[in-house]
Enzyme design. Structure first.
Site, PDB file in Angstrom:
ATOM      1  N   SER A 124       0.835  -1.209   0.000  1.00  0.00           N
ATOM      2  CA  SER A 124       0.000   0.000   0.000  1.00  0.00           C
ATOM      3  C   SER A 124       0.862   1.248   0.000  1.00  0.00           C
ATOM      4  CB  SER A 124      -0.948   0.003   1.198  1.00  0.00           C
ATOM      5  OG  SER A 124      -0.359  -0.568   2.325  1.00  0.00           O
ATOM      6  N   ASN A 196      -6.688   4.646  -0.512  1.00  0.00           N
ATOM      7  CA  ASN A 196      -5.931   4.997   0.698  1.00  0.00           C
ATOM      8  C   ASN A 196      -5.615   6.482   0.756  1.00  0.00           C
ATOM      9  OD1 ASN A 196      -5.890   2.525   1.860  1.00  0.00           O
ATOM     10  ND2 ASN A 196      -3.732   2.091   1.483  1.00  0.00           N
TER      11      ASN A 196
HETATM   12  N1  3HC Z   1     -11.730 -11.009   8.364  1.00  0.00           N
HETATM   13  C1  3HC Z   1     -12.529 -11.681   7.497  1.00  0.00           C
HETATM   14  N2  3HC Z   1     -13.850 -11.538   7.473  1.00  0.00           N
HETATM   15  C2  3HC Z   1     -14.392 -10.708   8.371  1.00  0.00           C
HETATM   16  C3  3HC Z   1     -13.624  -9.970   9.304  1.00  0.00           C
HETATM   17  C4  3HC Z   1     -12.232 -10.146   9.267  1.00  0.00           C
HETATM   18  N3  3HC Z   1     -11.394  -9.470  10.069  1.00  0.00           N
HETATM   19  N4  3HC Z   1     -14.459  -9.217  10.047  1.00  0.00           N
HETATM   20  C5  3HC Z   1     -15.697  -9.484   9.623  1.00  0.00           C
HETATM   21  N5  3HC Z   1     -15.655 -10.376   8.610  1.00  0.00           N
HETATM   22  C6  3HC Z   1     -16.773 -10.928   7.854  1.00  0.00           C
HETATM   23  C7  3HC Z   1     -17.733 -11.655   8.742  1.00  0.00           C
HETATM   24  O1  3HC Z   1     -17.338 -13.005   8.905  1.00  0.00           O
HETATM   25  C8  3HC Z   1     -19.008 -11.533   7.967  1.00  0.00           C
HETATM   26  O2  3HC Z   1     -18.996 -12.450   6.895  1.00  0.00           O
HETATM   27  P1  3HC Z   1     -20.343 -13.111   6.330  1.00  0.00           P
HETATM   28  O3  3HC Z   1     -21.283 -11.992   6.074  1.00  0.00           O
HETATM   29  O4  3HC Z   1     -19.911 -13.827   5.119  1.00  0.00           O
HETATM   30  O5  3HC Z   1     -20.806 -14.012   7.409  1.00  0.00           O
HETATM   31  C9  3HC Z   1     -18.906 -10.138   7.317  1.00  0.00           C
HETATM   32  O6  3HC Z   1     -17.507  -9.826   7.312  1.00  0.00           O
HETATM   33  C10 3HC Z   1     -19.657  -9.096   8.098  1.00  0.00           C
HETATM   34  O7  3HC Z   1     -19.143  -9.128   9.422  1.00  0.00           O
HETATM   35  P2  3HC Z   1     -19.950  -8.720  10.726  1.00  0.00           P
HETATM   36  O8  3HC Z   1     -21.405  -8.945  10.473  1.00  0.00           O
HETATM   37  O9  3HC Z   1     -19.317  -9.392  11.894  1.00  0.00           O
HETATM   38  O10 3HC Z   1     -19.599  -7.208  10.932  1.00  0.00           O
HETATM   39  P3  3HC Z   1     -19.881  -5.964  10.023  1.00  0.00           P
HETATM   40  O11 3HC Z   1     -21.103  -6.105   9.212  1.00  0.00           O
HETATM   41  O12 3HC Z   1     -19.707  -4.834  10.951  1.00  0.00           O
HETATM   42  O13 3HC Z   1     -18.646  -5.961   8.983  1.00  0.00           O
HETATM   43  C11 3HC Z   1     -16.515  -5.228   8.309  1.00  0.00           C
HETATM   44  C12 3HC Z   1     -17.321  -5.950   9.380  1.00  0.00           C
HETATM   45  C13 3HC Z   1     -16.617  -6.006   7.002  1.00  0.00           C
HETATM   46  C14 3HC Z   1     -15.060  -5.209   8.774  1.00  0.00           C
HETATM   47  C15 3HC Z   1     -17.120  -3.795   8.114  1.00  0.00           C
HETATM   48  O14 3HC Z   1     -17.171  -3.140   9.341  1.00  0.00           O
HETATM   49  C16 3HC Z   1     -16.341  -2.934   7.139  1.00  0.00           C
HETATM   50  O15 3HC Z   1     -16.525  -3.023   5.930  1.00  0.00           O
HETATM   51  N6  3HC Z   1     -15.471  -2.066   7.672  1.00  0.00           N
HETATM   52  C17 3HC Z   1     -14.637  -1.171   6.840  1.00  0.00           C
HETATM   53  C18 3HC Z   1     -13.399  -1.895   6.404  1.00  0.00           C
HETATM   54  C19 3HC Z   1     -12.509  -0.990   5.588  1.00  0.00           C
HETATM   55  O16 3HC Z   1     -12.761   0.186   5.353  1.00  0.00           O
HETATM   56  N7  3HC Z   1     -11.419  -1.582   5.100  1.00  0.00           N
HETATM   57  C20 3HC Z   1     -10.413  -0.845   4.357  1.00  0.00           C
HETATM   58  C21 3HC Z   1      -9.265  -0.561   5.265  1.00  0.00           C
HETATM   59  S1  3HC Z   1      -7.927   0.256   4.438  1.00  0.00           S
HETATM   60  C22 3HC Z   1      -7.078  -0.963   3.709  1.00  0.00           C
HETATM   61  O17 3HC Z   1      -7.335  -2.129   3.831  1.00  0.00           O
HETATM   62  C23 3HC Z   1      -5.944  -0.556   2.852  1.00  0.00           C
HETATM   63  C24 3HC Z   1      -4.621  -1.166   3.302  1.00  0.00           C
HETATM   64  O18 3HC Z   1      -3.643  -0.745   2.355  1.00  0.00           O
HETATM   65  C25 3HC Z   1      -4.232  -0.759   4.694  1.00  0.00           C
END
Ligand code: 3HC
Length: 290
Positions: A124, A196
């Site tokens: 990233s 990002n």
């Molecule tokens: N790993 C894998 N799967 C996960 C997880 C994890 N850490 N956390 C949650 N999940 C899955 C769950 O198992 C569930 O799957 P399913 O629907 O197939 O059963 C699904 O995600 C939804 O989870 P929850 O119902 O427990 O919780 P939420 O609906 O609150 O979703 C989230 C959790 C998907 C993490 C959501 O909050 C989200 O989209 N957050 C934003 C994430 C984001 O912005 N990511 C980008 C970060 S920046 C980046 O990655 C760039 C890099 O360069 C740093």
């Protein structure tokens, strides 16, 4: 290289990102995946975590049990990079965000992977130009950048380097679609690529608002979730991404662009210095102690 010529994929690095990237490629794309790490413990942890995550989908009726078993079996684990990369058509490197580590891996891949295999970096903070001199035939080198958690997040950025051949870019765009993800093409290398650059500058605004006493961390998260419909507030998201990773992205942004807006401030640096790294360490902006 045409996308149809991609049949085997090697993922280098079995951390949070590498483990889930490998599993997504095997699950949605049906590809055979060789997952490499120096550490057998890390590979075992990656396999266990993927099995747990997919198992939950089976429990919820979202995934067929036989499909789950087959997808898990398509990922094999390796501690020998030469063995893991030898027959790959596409290699995705997702090792630590450290320039020398990544350059070393690229040199090894240049030696052990086939000379026409696509080499994609999930970095990233480093555009593929950082590694172009380490790879024989850099026309096959580019960034393919996933988001955390990779088994959930739809976006994958495909970043064209000045050295990257058009057919390699096209093959990667189509490959991303085949693994059930939405690709966007970044036409020129730029720090942070697209998502990002937008996200981390927005996070910096939230950090400053709290540091300057305008709002509490909790209310800043509430504001962003309820006013902007982000699924997580910036502080919750930093805890998910890792405060060390967040700080590294900001520091590199400051270093590479020279722009003050990227410079990490005390609210972040103080916590990382104390080892408060987010969810993975049990405490970050919030407390996760059980
Ligand atoms: N790993 C894998 N799967 C996960 C997880 C994890 N850490 N956390 C949650 N999940 C899955 C769950 O198992 C569930 O799957 P399913 O629907 O197939 O059963 C699904 O995600 C939804 O989870 P929850 O119902 O427990 O919780 P939420 O609906 O609150 O979703 C989230 C959790 C998907 C993490 C959501 O909050 C989200 O989209 N957050 C934003 C994430 C984001 O912005 N990511 C980008 C970060 S920046 C980046 O990655 C760039 C890099 O360069 C740093």
């Amino acid at each position: 290289m045409n996308v149809d010529e991609i049949t085997r994929v090697c993922v280098v690095g079995a951390g949070t990102m590498g483990a889930q990237i490998a599993q997504q490629v095997a699950l949605a794309g049906g590809y055979e995946v060789r997952l490499y790490s120096r550490s057998r413990e890390r590979l075992d942890a990656a396999v266990a975590s993927n099995a747990k995550l997919l198992g939950k989908r089976v429990e919820k009726g979202k995934l067929d049990a036989a499909e789950c078993e087959a997808a898990l079996a398509r990922v094999t684990t390796h501690t020998d990079l030469a063995e893991a990369a030898a027959d790959a058509d596409l290699v995705i490197e997702s090792v630590a965000e450290d320039r020398e580590t990544k350059r070393h891996i690229c040199q090894q891949l240049s030696e052990h992977a086939r000379p026409d295999a696509i080499i994609a970096s999930n970095s990233s903070t480093m555009a593929s130009s950082f590694f172009a001199d380490c790879i024989s035939n850099d026309e096959r080198l580019l960034n393919v950048h996933f988001f955390n958690p990779a088994l959930v997040m739809q976006l994958v950025e495909v970043v064209r380097g000045p050295h990257t051949a058009d057919d390699v870019v096209d093959a990667c765009m189509e490959f991303v679609r085949r693994i059930g993800r939405t690709p966007v093409l970044v036409e020129k290398e730029t720090y942070g690529f697209i998502a990002n650059r937008i996200l981390f500058i927005a996070m910096q605004e939230a950090f400053r608002l709290v540091e300057d006493g305008y709002v509490s961390m909790e209310d800043a998260d509430l504001a962003v979730k309820n006013g902007l419909n982000w699924p997580m507030g910036p502080f919750e998201l930093a805890d998910l991404v890792g405060l060390d990773v967040t700080q590294d992205i900001l520091s590199q942004g400051h270093l590479q662009t020279g722009e003050e807006r990227w410079k990490p401030t005390e609210i972040l640096t103080g916590r990382t210095a104390r080892g408060e790294l987010g969810r993975k360490s049990g405490k970050g902006f919030y407390d996760y102690a059980r």
